[in-house]
Design a protein around this motif. Structure first.
Motif, short mmCIF file in Angstrom:
data_model
loop_
_atom_site.label_atom_id
_atom_site.label_comp_id
_atom_site.label_asym_id
_atom_site.label_seq_id
_atom_site.Cartn_x
_atom_site.Cartn_y
_atom_site.Cartn_z
N UNK A 9 19.39 -6.95 -4.30
CA UNK A 9 19.97 -6.19 -3.20
C UNK A 9 21.11 -7.01 -2.59
N UNK A 11 23.95 -6.90 0.39
CA UNK A 11 24.43 -6.24 1.62
C UNK A 11 25.91 -6.54 1.78
N UNK A 49 10.67 -3.69 1.36
CA UNK A 49 11.31 -2.39 1.65
C UNK A 49 11.81 -1.71 0.38
N UNK A 52 8.84 -0.21 -1.30
CA UNK A 52 8.43 1.02 -0.61
C UNK A 52 9.40 2.18 -0.84
N UNK A 54 12.20 2.29 0.86
CA UNK A 54 12.92 2.47 2.12
C UNK A 54 14.35 1.97 2.00
N UNK A 55 14.56 1.10 1.05
CA UNK A 55 15.87 0.51 0.86
C UNK A 55 16.18 0.63 -0.63
N UNK A 56 17.35 1.14 -0.95
CA UNK A 56 17.65 1.29 -2.37
C UNK A 56 18.20 -0.03 -2.93
N UNK A 74 8.83 9.78 -3.31
CA UNK A 74 7.74 10.32 -2.49
C UNK A 74 6.37 10.06 -3.12
N UNK A 77 5.52 6.47 -2.45
CA UNK A 77 5.13 6.22 -1.06
C UNK A 77 3.66 6.59 -0.82
N UNK A 82 1.44 0.30 4.08
CA UNK A 82 2.29 -0.77 4.60
C UNK A 82 1.72 -1.31 5.90
N UNK B 325 10.09 2.54 10.89
CA UNK B 325 9.87 2.13 9.50
C UNK B 325 8.60 2.76 8.92
N UNK B 329 8.30 5.61 6.02
CA UNK B 329 7.51 5.22 4.84
C UNK B 329 6.60 6.36 4.38
N UNK B 331 5.62 9.95 2.81
CA UNK B 331 6.24 10.67 1.69
C UNK B 331 6.81 12.02 2.14
N UNK B 494 19.63 3.50 5.61
CA UNK B 494 19.42 2.05 5.54
C UNK B 494 19.96 1.36 6.78
N UNK B 501 23.12 -4.17 6.85
CA UNK B 501 24.51 -4.33 7.25
C UNK B 501 25.36 -3.16 6.77
#
Lengths: 250, 795
Positions: A9, A11, A49, A52, A54-56, A74, A77, A82, B325, B329, B331, B494, B501
């Protein structure tokens, strides 16, 4: 059960870009407690994350129970619980309402949700404050509710992010007991922490993260053999003193 | 610790509960959390319950103090001697009686002569405390007066006017009405007239007015009043002084004129004043709004205030409390989570609106201000329901805007920083509507916020016009959809959710993978942009009314291609949408074509009958003007080649409307909803576009257009292709155009129907048979065709 493959990842873009996680790969089997250890900013939470969904990720993927996170976010998840020390509770709702809400959110019927909340109240000893407004709960009680919330849909995979942060000895012991319970139930568990002595007590295998990269991996015995150090704390001190990964022999 | 957990279980891949159950669950949680928060309750209940009584009291206080100010005005007049004071008092009293008699006579004459509405005006003036002025009888000169004698004001020889019956003052003659109260006069005389300096007294505001009365001799009788030279000195920097001068001057002039006239009649009884002026006044077309003009702004702003805190708390607040968060999380799609929050924010906004209306009504009722604010009808149930409807629409819009802004915030402070400019910006249109010349009409009815404020004002004034009101409502709902789509794109991204960021620009990045249909958010976003664009394009087209009909037609055709073809295409390219899937550009079964032709040619009679039915049911009426407009347009079009008409009004709309409605939109709806809801939604949107956006927009088009839209959507779903519907649409439009073009010839052959009459029964029978045949044909020919994977359910 959990397979992380070359997860990366980044940023930002250009000169401002930061590589938070760099080609991270590891596996966690059912009934195994995997400790993802590292200092603050090592990339532990970012990794969780991405697991999960939540973050690609910028590249790489995560596979849980044979399914890719990027393809079925989904479904993935639904397989994960978590626990995060930083996670708050809805202060105007009671623990019962919070747990039933999350149970419904994971697709449980009303009856199933009620039964599961009763089970978790028993497991986590929530009875005394189950119907009190969350804002009035102590830190330890809130953490118990947080732990229960992660299990409300009884997932096969549980991710814990700094689960003992801010807790006293008694509160931390509750978390240790919780992890042991999960291990007995053959869940695949990932624990992210910088409390290295705690990690030694909790985890079966360790991954040492440094600046987004996995520097060492193995059981405590394997790590001792690799580094010649007895404790993980000593291993980390060596790691932090080394100016680059080349000097730690990776 | 006993486990109670299943060993290494795998949770089922799909939820056991349906979407509706989970939607309710999410909305319930958001509402529960919001309504338990005392800060919500403060804005929801306490603010309106305090504000309106307070506003009412302020309004009443201001009104009463204004009246008291008029009633309590006292003019202090300095004169040299007691004889001058007595003469002045006598002359002013006499002049006052003359003016009163003249006003009474003028009012009586007006009542006798004027039509009913003018009489009402006079009554209103009297009610408002404005006695008919008699300025017309006298010529008032203004300017500096100089040459006054010197002296000082030494003493007040008048007694307290409230205690003395013979004091030199004029007291209100009508004590029952504050409106008709007159100022009091207090006349001061100098102990030593030789030292009196009137200029100094007035300049230092010891007296409002200085009067020097030069008398030859006088016995105290008005009847034989001797000529006198009166010099009045006022302070031009003091409004009271100027008013006092005018007041005294009016009465002295009136007394003087009356005495002259009386004396003249002794010699010639028939003599009359050469000029008699009776003053009348009527209310302007622009109603005086005053406090009422501010009510819509107060009401709407107060209403949205209720939604501000929940919007921040449920978005930025979640992030700040670290609950976001765990929420994302779950689904569940982010759109779903945001919709639950939208329901909560809107509900609180609506509840605030209700409490505001109730508090306003109770205040107005308690202070007995109904007629003052709302006219003779006061507050009616109709007014309350109309206001509530406006608040619903406005709440839907504003809640979406609030969520769009707060979703982009990472903290309470950041959200507040975004919302303060919004609230300030909301006040500006509220003040704009107080300006004269702003009416809910034309393009103004499409301006967000301004349109709803104007509509609320019209509701208060009881002057709502249906069409602009509909444009205002529909455009506001579209803007709400636009804002909600934006909020859905921002919420939980995100950058916002996990504090990465990422930047705002990330939201507009192209997707890395191609999609077979537009995501619902993209479809709604396009639709939300499309509506105002089409609305304004129609406005542009209407402005070309003076150009040649052929040019106008081609401009309209070009705009249709641009809006329904190129605009969605640009969005599709940007969003990496697969063109075949998005527009359903698949070849249909060849055996479906005849049915499309039959339906295309056979539908128009029933569409026409639906228009008539709409009118007969009173849903919409086509007035004579509109019929004439249509007839004029048809007449002008006769000069245009039929082929051009068919291309511009038949083929282009048929092709491009199908591409957008039954291609772009329908494919997106079908990816989310079951077929029938998709078909009905698509048809309704098609109908609304034809009501609002068309030239001379009309309600009578809603039902037929929506029905036709549903039929065409059904064909698209059955055939899995946009092409059969396209053919039917083109044929439908073209057949109507051909009939309109040859209507005279058809009439001469005794075929056809005049406006507003039913078509011959045989025509309807043939049409019904054609429609039925087409529908059955399509049903049977497509029965065996397998649906593609995302086409859920049976149709």
């Amino acid at each position: 059960m959990i397979s992380v493959q070359k997860l990366t990842r980044i940023f930002g873009e250009g000169d401002d870009s930061v590589v938070a996680v760099n080609e991270l790969s590891f596996q966690v089997a059912p009934g195994e407690v995997y400790g993802l250890l590292g200092a603050n900013g090592a990339g532990k939470t970012t990794t969780l994350r991405m697991i999960m969904g939540l973050l690609s990720p910028s590249s790489g993927d995560v596979e849980i129970l044979g399914q890719h996170v990027s393809s079925h976010p989904d479904r993935i998840k639904r397989q994960i619980g978590l626990v995060s020390a930083s996670a708050g509770l809805y202060q105007w709702l009671t623990p019962r309402e919070i747990l039933e809400f999350f149970a419904g959110g994971y697709g449980l019927t009303r009856e199933e949700a009620t039964a599961q909340v009763a089970r978790l109240a028993e497991l986590m000893d929530l009875h005394r404050f189950l119907d009190r407004r969350s804002a009035t709960l102590s830190t330890g009680q809130k953490q118990r509710v947080n732990l229960a919330r992660a299990l409300v849909h009884d997932p096969p995979v549980v991710l814990l992010d700094e689960p003992t942060r801010g807790l006293d000895v008694v509160g931390s012991q509750v978390v240790f007991d919780f992890v042991r319970t999960l291990r007995e139930a053959r869940k695949a568990i990932v624990v992210c922490t910088h409390q290295l002595d705690e990690a030694e007590r909790l985890c079966d295998r360790f991954g040492l993260l440094f600046r987004g990269q996995l520097i060492r991996e193995g059981t405590l015995t394997e790590l001792r053999e690799q580094t010649g150090r007895q404790s993980i704390v000593e291993m980390f001190v060596d790691l932090l003193r080394a100016p680059s990964k080349a000097e730690v022999g990776v | 610790m006993s486990t109670g957990l299943k060993s290494n279980s795998q949770v089922s891949e799909s939820p056991k509960t349906n979407l509706w159950y989970r939607s309710r669950l999410f909305a319930q949680k958001e509402l529960r959390e919001t309504l338990r928060d005392r800060r919500t309750i403060i804005t929801l209940l306490a603010m309106p319950l305090l504000l309106y009584p307070l506003l009412g009291m302020v309004f009443r206080f201001l009104a009463v103090s204004q009246l008291k100010k008029t009633a309590g005005t006292e003019y202090v007049v300095a004169v040299g001697t007691e004889v001058e004071a007595l003469w002045l008092k006598t002359a002013i009293d006499f002049g006052d009686r003359v003016l009163e008699a003249r006003a009474a006579r003028a009012a009586a004459e007006l009542r006798a002569l004027a039509p009913a509405d003018s009489t009402a005006t006079v009554s209103n003036n009297e009610k408002n405390g404005e006695k008919p002025s008699t300025e017309g009888d006298v010529s008032i000169s203004t300017g500096n007066r100089s040459g006054l004698q010197s002296g000082t004001v030494a003493s007040d020889n008048t007694k307290n006017p409230e205690k003395s019956s013979d004091s030199s003052e004029s007291t209100p003659t009508d004590s029952e009405s504050l409106f008709s109260a007159k100022p009091r006069m207090r006349i001061l005389t100098a102990n030593d007239p030789a030292t009196l300096n009137l200029n100094l007294s007035v300049a230092t505001l010891e007296a409002d007015l200085g009067a020097k009365v030069e008398l030859q001799s006088w016995d105290g009788s008005v009847e034989v009043m001797q000529p006198a030279l009166v010099r009045l000195t006022s302070n031009r920097d003091s409004m009271t002084s100027r008013d006092a001068q005018r007041y005294v001057e009016d009465r002295l002039q009136a007394a003087s004129t009356s005495i002259v006239l009386r004396q003249a009649r002794q010699y010639n009884p028939g003599i009359r004043m050469p000029v008699r002026i009776t003053l009348d006044s009527v209310a302007s077309n622009q109603k005086s709004r005053g406090f009422l003009g501010l009510l819509p702004l107060v009401l709407l702003l107060m209403t949205v205030t209720g939604g501000v805190y929940p919007a921040i708390d449920l978005t930025a607040g979640e992030r700040e409390r670290d609950t976001l968060e765990t929420l994302i999380a779950l689904p569940v799609s982010r759109v779903h989570l945001l919709l639950a929050k939208y329901v909560a924010v809107f509900t609180v906004t609506l509840l605030t609106g209700l409490v505001n209306i109730l508090a306003m009504t109770a205040t107005v009722y308690a202070l007995q201000m109904e007629t003052q604010l709302f006219g003779e009808n006061g507050i009616s149930i109709y007014l309350g329901l109309s206001l509530l409807s406006i608040l619903i629409v406005f709440g839907l819009f504003y809640s979406a805007v609030l969520l769009a802004l707060t979703s982009a915030s990472r903290s309470f402070k950041e959200a507040q920083a975004y919302l303060i400019p919004l609230m300030l910006m909301s006040i500006a249109p509220g003040l704009v509507i107080l300006l004269p010349g702003w009416h809910l009409e034309g393009l103004i009815s499409g301006i967000p916020l301004v349109n709803m404020l104007l509509l609320a004002r019209d509701v208060f004034e009881g002057s709502v016009q249906i069409l602009p009101a509909m444009v205002a409502v529909v455009s506001t709902l579209f803007y709400a959809a636009c804002a909600l789509t934006l909020a859905a794109r921002i919420f939980g991204t995100d950058a916002i959710a996990v504090g990465s960021r990422g930047t705002w620009s990330d939201l507009w990045k192209r997707p890395s993978m191609e999609s077979t249909a537009a995501p619902l958010s993209t479809a709604l976003f396009t639709l939300a942009l499309m509506f105002p664009l089409y609305f304004f394009a129609s406005g542009v087209l209407n402005r070309t009314a003076g150009t040649a009909p052929a040019i106008r037609l081609m401009t309209g055709g070009g705009l249709t291609i641009l809006l329904f073809g190129l605009f969605p295409l640009a969005i599709a390219r940007f969003r990496r949408l697969n063109l075949s899937g998005t527009w359903q550009l698949y070849p249909p079964l060849s055996r479906i074509w005849p049915a499309a032709i039959i339906i295309g040619l056979g539908t128009w009679p029933w569409v026409y009958e639906l228009v008539l039915m709409t009118q007969q049911l009173g849903i919409a009426q086509i007035d004579e003007d509109r019929l004439k407009q249509v007839a004029d347009v048809l007449e002008r079009w006769k000069a245009i080649p039929l082929a051009l008409m068919v291309v511009c009004l038949g083929v282009i709309p048929g092709v491009f409307e199908e591409l957008f409605f039954r291609g772009f939109l329908l494919s997106s709806f079908r990816a989310v909803f079951r077929p029938w809801p998709s078909i009905i939604l698509c048809g309704l949107i098609f109908g609304v576009f034809h009501v609002i956006a068309a030239e001379g927009a009309a309600f009578e088009r809603l039902l037929p257009s929506a029905t036709l839209g549903c039929l065409l959507a059904w064909i698209a779903v059955r055939s899995n292709s946009v092409f059969p519907g396209m053919l039917a649409h083109v044929l439908h439009n073209s057949s109507l155009l051909v009939i309109a073009h040859y209507r005279d010839e058809l009439s001469s052959m005794a075929i056809g129907a005049s406006q507003q009459e039913h078509l011959p029964g045989l025509w309807l029978l043939i049409s019904a048979a054609a429609l039925l045949t087409g529908v059955i044909w399509i049903t049977f020919t497509t029965r065996q065709k397998p649906m593609t994977s995302h086409h859920l359910g049976d149709i």
